[in-house]
Design an enzyme around this catalytic site. Structure first.
Site, mmCIF file in Angstrom:
data_model
loop_
_atom_site.group_PDB
_atom_site.id
_atom_site.type_symbol
_atom_site.label_atom_id
_atom_site.label_comp_id
_atom_site.label_asym_id
_atom_site.label_seq_id
_atom_site.Cartn_x
_atom_site.Cartn_y
_atom_site.Cartn_z
ATOM 1 N N ARG A 80 0.849 -1.187 0.000
ATOM 2 C CA ARG A 80 0.000 0.000 0.000
ATOM 3 C C ARG A 80 0.889 1.243 0.000
ATOM 4 O O ARG A 80 1.757 1.381 0.857
ATOM 5 C CB ARG A 80 -0.898 -0.014 1.250
ATOM 6 C CG ARG A 80 -1.708 1.231 1.387
ATOM 7 C CD ARG A 80 -2.599 1.251 2.637
ATOM 8 N NE ARG A 80 -3.146 2.581 2.727
ATOM 9 C CZ ARG A 80 -3.304 3.267 3.835
ATOM 10 N NH1 ARG A 80 -3.007 2.739 5.002
ATOM 11 N NH2 ARG A 80 -3.777 4.488 3.802
ATOM 12 N N HIS A 124 -3.103 11.109 1.221
ATOM 13 C CA HIS A 124 -2.529 10.839 2.544
ATOM 14 C C HIS A 124 -1.882 12.140 3.035
ATOM 15 O O HIS A 124 -0.657 12.264 3.056
ATOM 16 C CB HIS A 124 -1.518 9.687 2.449
ATOM 17 C CG HIS A 124 -1.189 9.029 3.754
ATOM 18 N ND1 HIS A 124 -1.345 7.673 3.982
ATOM 19 C CD2 HIS A 124 -0.717 9.534 4.917
ATOM 20 C CE1 HIS A 124 -0.958 7.382 5.222
ATOM 21 N NE2 HIS A 124 -0.566 8.505 5.808
ATOM 22 N N GLU A 169 -7.410 8.194 6.656
ATOM 23 C CA GLU A 169 -7.702 8.842 7.935
ATOM 24 C C GLU A 169 -8.266 10.254 7.791
ATOM 25 O O GLU A 169 -7.642 11.225 8.248
ATOM 26 C CB GLU A 169 -6.440 8.864 8.806
ATOM 27 C CG GLU A 169 -5.876 7.466 9.049
ATOM 28 C CD GLU A 169 -4.627 7.440 9.932
ATOM 29 O OE1 GLU A 169 -4.057 8.523 10.189
ATOM 30 O OE2 GLU A 169 -4.223 6.348 10.342
ATOM 31 N N ASN A 296 -7.274 1.358 10.278
ATOM 32 C CA ASN A 296 -5.950 1.584 10.840
ATOM 33 C C ASN A 296 -6.097 1.541 12.354
ATOM 34 O O ASN A 296 -6.827 2.353 12.931
ATOM 35 C CB ASN A 296 -5.412 2.971 10.452
ATOM 36 C CG ASN A 296 -5.222 3.114 8.944
ATOM 37 O OD1 ASN A 296 -5.369 2.154 8.194
ATOM 38 N ND2 ASN A 296 -4.885 4.319 8.509
ATOM 39 N N TYR A 298 -4.078 1.359 16.101
ATOM 40 C CA TYR A 298 -2.843 1.453 16.879
ATOM 41 C C TYR A 298 -3.085 1.253 18.358
ATOM 42 O O TYR A 298 -2.316 0.614 19.044
ATOM 43 C CB TYR A 298 -2.160 2.812 16.644
ATOM 44 C CG TYR A 298 -1.599 2.918 15.249
ATOM 45 C CD1 TYR A 298 -0.317 2.482 14.966
ATOM 46 C CD2 TYR A 298 -2.374 3.406 14.205
ATOM 47 C CE1 TYR A 298 0.197 2.533 13.681
ATOM 48 C CE2 TYR A 298 -1.880 3.460 12.912
ATOM 49 C CZ TYR A 298 -0.582 3.024 12.654
ATOM 50 O OH TYR A 298 -0.086 3.072 11.384
ATOM 51 N N GLU A 355 -3.446 -0.559 8.412
ATOM 52 C CA GLU A 355 -2.267 -0.125 9.166
ATOM 53 C C GLU A 355 -2.319 -0.717 10.561
ATOM 54 O O GLU A 355 -3.369 -0.704 11.215
ATOM 55 C CB GLU A 355 -2.202 1.408 9.337
ATOM 56 C CG GLU A 355 -1.829 2.160 8.108
ATOM 57 C CD GLU A 355 -1.736 3.673 8.343
ATOM 58 O OE1 GLU A 355 -1.465 4.102 9.483
ATOM 59 O OE2 GLU A 355 -1.954 4.417 7.374
HETATM 60 O O1 IFM Z 1 2.555 7.594 10.211
HETATM 61 C C1 IFM Z 1 1.182 7.563 10.414
HETATM 62 C C2 IFM Z 1 0.463 7.427 9.090
HETATM 63 O O2 IFM Z 1 0.789 8.455 8.226
HETATM 64 C C3 IFM Z 1 -1.035 7.437 9.301
HETATM 65 N N1 IFM Z 1 -1.429 6.499 10.307
HETATM 66 C C4 IFM Z 1 -0.714 6.502 11.560
HETATM 67 C C5 IFM Z 1 0.771 6.409 11.295
HETATM 68 C C6 IFM Z 1 1.545 6.379 12.627
HETATM 69 O O3 IFM Z 1 1.289 7.532 13.367
#
Ligand code: IFM
Length: 465
Positions: A80, A124, A169, A296, A298, A355
Site C-alpha cells: 500500500r 494521505h 484517515e 488503521n 494502533y 495499518e
Molecule cells: O505515520 C502515520 C500514518 O501516516 C497514518 N497512520 C498513523 C501512522 C503512525 O502515526
C-alpha cells in the site's frame, strides 16, 4: 490452531506493508512536482521535531528499485502506497504533470513484476498548496478537484491497480489539520474541522464514482479510517455515557455517513451550530457502496466523564498496568473488539487492516542487526487478535504493517521508527530488521506461531527494544 502450532489465515490473505508519499519519497521539488501543504508546514519554524521536513525523507523516489527488491525479499503479496497529488497536478487541478504520474506507473509495474498487488491511496495528507490557497478542504470545490484527480490517476493506472483507497484517515486530516493544528495546514478552528470532515467524505464519494468509471479491471475500492475502540474508565453510568459521546466523535462521525448515509444525530445535536449544514444529496454520494473498509488500528481510548470538558464532558485517561510504546498504550485486544464491533454494527463488504504497527527506539547493533523484539511482540499479539476475529466470522481479508521503512512521522519528524526496515537517515542505507524477517516467515507460512520463543517475551533478558 493446527497440530503444528500455527494459526493459519484464510487462503489468499493479503499480507503487506503500508507507506505514504510524503513520509518516504523525498524529491520534494523534482520532475515538476508542486508544493504540498506539508512542504510548507514543515518548513515553518517550530512545527516539526528538530525542524524535520520530508525534503529527502527515505529517498524512496530515487531508490525505487532497491525498495522493490526489499519488498520481494520480504515476500509481501500486497503493498500500500500513496500518490502525491501535487506530483500529478502541481497546481492541484488543470495541467497534468506526466513525469509525476510516470513515477507511479513504474512503481505499479515494478510491483506486478514481483507478484505484489498494488494498493493505491489517493490522499494521505499532502494537499497541493495551490488548493490550500483557495481555502483548502474548507472549500467545497476542492472535493470536486479531488474527483478530477482520482479520474486522471484511475485513467492511467486503472488497468493494473487491484485496490484503491480514496482517503487515509479523514478524521486526522480534519482534526489534527484544522482543529488542533498539529498537522498541516496548522489551523485551529472547530467549525472548519467539521466542514472539512464533510468535504473529505464528499470527495471520497466523488472519487469512488470516478475510479469506477475509469478502471479497466475490477479493482476494489475502499477508504482507510483511523478507528479506536472507546472504553469507559469504570462501570459508572457517567463514564459509560462519556465513552459513548467520545465514540460518536472519534468513530461514528465517519462510519455512520459512509455506511448509513447519515451523520450521528446525537453528535449533531451536541455540536449544534458548529455542525455544517449538509445537503441530503451529499449523503447519497458519501454512502455509495464500497468494496472494503480499511481500518488503521494502533491503540484504544479509555475515557472518564469530566463535566468541565466542553461539549463532550469526557476526557481520555492513561490506564496503568499495560505497556506503552513511544506514542501510545499497547492494547492488542482492542483490534479484536474494534473489528467485531465494526462488523456487527456496519457490515462492510470486507475489512482490511490497512495499518498496524508500533514506534520503538530501535537501532543497528554491533553486527548491523536490528533486534526489535518489542515490535515482533506487538505485531504477533495484534495478529493473534485479528486471527480470533476471523475465527468469529469477521471478514478480514488482509493485514498491512505500518510501515515498510522508517520514515517521516509528521510533526514528530524522524524520532519515531515504525519500519520493518531500518533506514539510516544520513546515508539512506536500508537494513531489514528482525521484525521484517519474522514477518517474512509469517507470510511464507500464511500463519502465525502461537507462542513466541525466547527472547520475544517481556520477561526475557534483552527484550529491551
Ligand atoms: O505515520 C502515520 C500514518 O501516516 C497514518 N497512520 C498513523 C501512522 C503512525 O502515526
Amino acid at each position: 490452531m493446527n497440530a503444528d502450532g500455527l494459526m493459519y489465515f484464510p487462503k489468499g490473505f493479503m499480507w503487506g506493508t503500508a507507506t505514504s508519499a510524503y513520509q518516504i519519497e523525498g524529491a520534494w521539488s523534482e520532475d515538476g512536482k508542486g508544493v504540498s501543504i506539508w512542504d510548507t508546514f514543515s518548513h515553518m519554524t517550530g512545527k516539526t521535531a528538530r525542524g524535520a521536513t520530508g525534503e529527502i525523507a527515505a529517498d524512496h523516489y530515487h531508490r525505487l528499485s532497491e525498495d522493490l527488491h526489499i519488498m520481494r525479499d520480504l515476500g509481501l503479496n500486497t503493498y500500500r502506497f500513496s500518490i502525491s497529488w501535487p506530483r500529478v497536478f502541481s497546481e492541484g487541478a488543470g495541467q497534468v504533470n506526466p513525469a509525476g504520474l510516470a513515477f507511479y506507473d513504474r512503481l505499479v509495474d515494478g510491483l506486478l513484476e514481483n507478484h505484489i498487488q498494488p494498493m493505491v491511496t489517493l490522499y494521505h495528507y499532502d494537499l497541493p498548496q495551490a488548493l490550500h490557497n483557495q481555502g483548502g478542504w474548507v472549500n467545497r470545490k476542492v472535493a470536486q478537484y479531488f474527483g478530477d484527480y482520482a479520474h486522471e490517476v484511475a485513467h492511467k493506472l486503472g488497468d493494473r491497480v487491484t485496490h484503491w483507497i480514496t482517503h487515509n484517515e479523514p478524521w486526522v486530516v480534519a482534526f489534527l489539520g484544522y482543529f488542533t493544528g498539529q498537522h498541516a495546514p496548522g489551523i485551529q478552528d472547530p467549525v472548519a474541522a467539521l466542514q472539512v470532515t464533510h468535504h473529505l467524505l464528499l470527495s471520497h464519494g466523488y472519487a469512488v464514482e470516478a475510479i469506477r468509471s475509469e478502471q479497466r479491471q475490477p479493482g476494489k475500492i475502499g477508504i482507510a479510517l483511523n478507528l479506536s475502540p472507546i472504553y469507559p474508565a469504570s462501570e459508572n453510568e457517567e463514564d459509560l455515557q462519556a465513552a459513548l459521546r467520545i465514540d460518536s466523535l472519534q468513530n461514528r462521525l465517519t462510519l455512520d455517513p459512509l455506511f448509513r448515509g447519515a451523520y450521528p444525530e446525537d453528535l449533531k445535536q451536541r455540536l449544534g451550530d458548529l455542525f455544517p449544514s449538509v445537503p441530503p444529496e451529499d449523503l447519497k454520494v458519501i454512502s455509495t457502496p464500497i468494496d472494503f473498509l480499511g481500518i488503521n488500528y494502533y491503540t484504544r481510548q479509555v475515557v472518564r466523564s469530566d463535566p468541565d470538558f466542553p461539549l463532550f464532558q469526557g476526557v481520555p485517561t492513561m490506564p496503568s498496568g499495560n505497556e506503552y510504546s513511544q506514542m501510545w498504550e499497547i492494547y492488542p485486544r482492542g483490534i479484536y473488539d474494534l473489528l467485531s464491533r465494526v462488523w456487527s454494527d456496519y457490515h462492510p463488504a470486507s475489512i482490511i487492516v490497512t495499518e498496524n504497527g508500533v514506534p520503538v527506539p530501535d537501532g543497528l547493533d554491533f553486527d548491523e542487526r536490528v533486534r526489535d523484539y518489542r515490535r515482533i511482540r506487538y505485531l504477533s499479539d495484534h495478529l493473534q487478535e485479528v486471527y480470533r476475529a476471523i475465527q468469529d466470522q469477521v471478514p478480514v481479508g488482509g493485514y498491512l504493517v505500518w510501515s515498510l521503512l522508517d520514515n517521516f512521522e509528521w510533526a514528530l519528524g524522524y524520532d519515531m521508527r515504525f519500519g520493518l526496515v531500518y533506514v539510516d537517515f544520513e546515508t539512506k542505507k536500508r537494513k531489514i530488521k528482525d521484525s521484517g524477517y519474522w514477518f517474512k516467515q509469517v507470510i511464507a507460512n500464511n500463519g502465525l506461531q502461537k507462542s513466541l520463543p525466547y527472547p520475544f517475551n517481556k520477561e526475557d533478558p534483552g527484550f529491551g527494544n
